[in-house]
Design a protein around this motif. Structure first.
Motif, mmCIF file in Angstrom:
data_model
loop_
_atom_site.group_PDB
_atom_site.id
_atom_site.type_symbol
_atom_site.label_atom_id
_atom_site.label_comp_id
_atom_site.label_asym_id
_atom_site.label_seq_id
_atom_site.Cartn_x
_atom_site.Cartn_y
_atom_site.Cartn_z
ATOM 1 N N GLN A 69 15.082 -7.857 10.252
ATOM 2 C CA GLN A 69 14.320 -8.056 11.479
ATOM 3 C C GLN A 69 13.792 -9.488 11.572
ATOM 4 N N ARG A 70 13.375 -10.044 10.445
ATOM 5 C CA ARG A 70 12.863 -11.415 10.459
ATOM 6 C C ARG A 70 13.972 -12.437 10.698
ATOM 7 N N GLN A 71 15.188 -12.039 10.404
ATOM 8 C CA GLN A 71 16.326 -12.925 10.624
ATOM 9 C C GLN A 71 17.203 -12.436 11.778
ATOM 10 N N ARG A 72 16.619 -11.624 12.653
ATOM 11 C CA ARG A 72 17.436 -10.964 13.666
ATOM 12 C C ARG A 72 18.116 -11.957 14.611
ATOM 13 N N LYS A 73 17.434 -13.060 14.950
ATOM 14 C CA LYS A 73 18.035 -14.042 15.847
ATOM 15 C C LYS A 73 19.300 -14.617 15.232
ATOM 16 N N ASN A 74 19.216 -14.957 13.960
ATOM 17 C CA ASN A 74 20.363 -15.513 13.247
ATOM 18 C C ASN A 74 21.504 -14.502 13.185
ATOM 19 N N LEU A 75 21.177 -13.247 12.887
ATOM 20 C CA LEU A 75 22.196 -12.201 12.811
ATOM 21 C C LEU A 75 22.854 -11.975 14.169
ATOM 22 N N LEU A 76 22.041 -11.900 15.217
ATOM 23 C CA LEU A 76 22.576 -11.654 16.553
ATOM 24 C C LEU A 76 23.461 -12.793 17.034
ATOM 25 N N GLU A 77 23.100 -14.015 16.667
ATOM 26 C CA GLU A 77 23.910 -15.167 17.058
ATOM 27 C C GLU A 77 25.312 -15.102 16.463
ATOM 28 N N HIS A 78 25.439 -14.405 15.337
ATOM 29 C CA HIS A 78 26.739 -14.273 14.671
ATOM 30 C C HIS A 78 27.391 -12.914 14.929
ATOM 31 N N GLY A 79 26.830 -12.159 15.875
ATOM 32 C CA GLY A 79 27.450 -10.903 16.263
ATOM 33 C C GLY A 79 27.069 -9.693 15.444
ATOM 34 N N GLU B 266 0.814 -1.215 0.000
ATOM 35 C CA GLU B 266 0.000 0.000 0.000
ATOM 36 C C GLU B 266 0.847 1.265 0.000
ATOM 37 N N LEU B 267 2.141 1.136 0.243
ATOM 38 C CA LEU B 267 3.025 2.294 0.308
ATOM 39 C C LEU B 267 3.504 2.668 -1.095
ATOM 40 N N VAL B 268 3.248 3.887 -1.485
ATOM 41 C CA VAL B 268 3.711 4.386 -2.791
ATOM 42 C C VAL B 268 4.998 5.156 -2.568
ATOM 43 N N ALA B 269 6.088 4.640 -3.101
ATOM 44 C CA ALA B 269 7.403 5.249 -2.882
ATOM 45 C C ALA B 269 8.331 4.827 -4.001
ATOM 46 N N PRO B 270 9.452 5.537 -4.179
ATOM 47 C CA PRO B 270 10.424 5.148 -5.209
ATOM 48 C C PRO B 270 10.966 3.739 -4.945
ATOM 49 N N THR B 271 11.472 3.109 -6.001
ATOM 50 C CA THR B 271 11.973 1.737 -5.909
ATOM 51 C C THR B 271 13.040 1.590 -4.834
ATOM 52 N N GLU B 272 13.952 2.559 -4.750
ATOM 53 C CA GLU B 272 15.035 2.448 -3.767
ATOM 54 C C GLU B 272 14.508 2.518 -2.331
ATOM 55 N N ARG B 273 13.415 3.276 -2.112
ATOM 56 C CA ARG B 273 12.846 3.360 -0.769
ATOM 57 C C ARG B 273 12.202 2.034 -0.376
ATOM 58 N N ILE B 274 11.471 1.439 -1.320
ATOM 59 C CA ILE B 274 10.853 0.143 -1.067
ATOM 60 C C ILE B 274 11.931 -0.897 -0.788
ATOM 61 N N ALA B 275 13.038 -0.826 -1.527
ATOM 62 C CA ALA B 275 14.133 -1.778 -1.319
ATOM 63 C C ALA B 275 14.720 -1.633 0.079
ATOM 64 N N GLN B 276 14.861 -0.400 0.551
ATOM 65 C CA GLN B 276 15.379 -0.179 1.904
ATOM 66 C C GLN B 276 14.456 -0.781 2.958
ATOM 67 N N ILE B 277 13.160 -0.579 2.772
ATOM 68 C CA ILE B 277 12.191 -1.098 3.740
ATOM 69 C C ILE B 277 12.189 -2.622 3.736
ATOM 70 N N LYS B 278 12.287 -3.208 2.550
ATOM 71 C CA LYS B 278 12.353 -4.670 2.463
ATOM 72 C C LYS B 278 13.605 -5.200 3.159
ATOM 73 N N GLN B 279 14.710 -4.468 3.034
ATOM 74 C CA GLN B 279 15.939 -4.885 3.698
ATOM 75 C C GLN B 279 15.779 -4.856 5.223
ATOM 76 N N ILE B 280 15.139 -3.804 5.721
ATOM 77 C CA ILE B 280 14.896 -3.701 7.163
ATOM 78 C C ILE B 280 14.029 -4.866 7.638
ATOM 79 N N LEU B 281 12.973 -5.163 6.890
ATOM 80 C CA LEU B 281 12.079 -6.260 7.253
ATOM 81 C C LEU B 281 12.818 -7.594 7.239
ATOM 82 N N ALA B 282 13.638 -7.793 6.205
ATOM 83 C CA ALA B 282 14.378 -9.052 6.097
ATOM 84 C C ALA B 282 15.331 -9.231 7.275
#
Length: 322
Positions: A105-115, A87-103
């Motif tokens: 966060q969804r993998q935060r346990k794995n990332l934190l386990e590796h520092g 539903e968010l209308v934004a430039p492609t690069e903005r959507i890509a940034q948000i998707k990166q943040i979501l990704a």
């Protein structure tokens, strides 16, 4: 790779804690494990189940909102947004940034386990009505988290002399309650000020920077500002990501209006309206679309015409731009 038993234990714990993002993350790890063992049908079924569950909107039940007590209750507004990324209308690069943040966060346990900490300290800057608050709502919705909104201008005026103490209360909550924390009107705190209050302003800003630097990666802290130019330069290096928001171009403007008008504009030509949409924010365009829709419906019609939209845009431009 953890054993299956450990994965199942983690899933049960995450489910009990209401941590959907972590629950899905472990489920996908199990799917990957099964795929490596050649159980491709099972792996695919798990992935499909996760995707279907994420697409399902949580029930709009006010009793599901976290109960805010004590000092925190007078500092934040609690909501449970229902705004999907699509539903968010934004430039492609903005959507890509948000998707990166979501990704992350969804993998935060794995990332934190590796520092590695997931991106969780965000600065959103741009003109009013360009999607900053909506982005915070999208992150909360996609991660099935509540959103706590802190009105910094009100915090500074209401608790003059004890702002730093109140900020500590909020950041204590950041560590204790996984959520999206939106510091709105951030210019009120982050401005590079001069004048008689410079000492107090600097003390408050330094407190915020310390709290931000040590904030828990389990939550997302978002600062939204309309005036990046006046922000203290020390702020920028404390954020994991800075997202810049701009007024929509002509194509994005049409997308915003069509999204609000829905079937009322299914057959309407909304091309080449740039001269009317130029300078208007996303919020302005939504208001114009709503105005056109109401005028048409009150005439007893079911389709918004091009001229209806132009009239509404002209009125909005007059009100917003003068």
């Amino acid at each position: 790779m953890a054993g299956l038993g450990e994965h199942i234990t983690a899933m049960v714990r995450n489910h009990a804690a209401g941590d959907d993002a972590a629950f899905y993350s472990v489920a996908l790890q199990i799917a990957a494990r099964e795929a490596r063992q050649g159980h491709h049908v099972l792996a695919e079924n798990i992935k499909k189940a996760v995707d279907a569950s994420r697409e399902r909107k949580p029930l709009a039940n006010v009793t599901a909102l976290p109960r805010v007590r004590g000092d925190l209750a007078e500092l934040v507004e609690v909501s449970h947004p229902q705004v999907k990324l699509r539903e968010l209308v934004a430039p492609t690069e903005r959507i890509a940034q948000i998707k990166q943040i979501l990704a992350e966060q969804r993998q935060r346990k794995n990332l934190l386990e590796h520092g590695f900490a997931p991106s969780h300290r965000l600065l959103l800057e741009g003109p009013p009505g360009t999607g900053k608050t909506m982005t915070a709502s999208v992150l909360a919705t996609e991660l099935s988290l509540p959103m706590y909104t802190v009105r910094l201008d009100g915090l500074l005026s209401k608790f003059m002399g004890e702002t730093a103490t109140k900020l500590r209360v909020v950041f204590d909550a950041v560590a204790a309650e996984r959520a999206v924390y939106l510091f709105d009107e951030f210019d009120a705190l982050g401005a590079d000020r001069s004048g008689n209050d410079v000492g107090e302003a600097r003390r408050i800003l330094n407190s915020f920077l310390v709290f931000l630097e040590n904030s828990s990666p389990e939550s997302i802290v978002i600062a939204a500002t309309n005036h990046r130019a006046i922000l203290d330069r020390a702020l920028f290096r404390r954020f994991d990501m800075v997202l810049d928001y701009t007024l929509p171009d002509a194509r994005q403007a049409v997308t915003v209006m069509r999204g609000r008008l829905g079937s009322l504009a299914a057959k309407t030509d909304l091309t080449k309206l740039g001269r009317y949409t130029d300078g208007l924010s996303h919020a302005d365009l939504v208001k114009a679309a709503e105005s056109a829709a109401k005028a048409v419906l009150m005439r007893g019609e079911t389709q918004v015409g091009r001229e209806d939209v132009i009239v509404a845009l002209k009125a909005r431009r007059s009100a917003s731009l003068g």
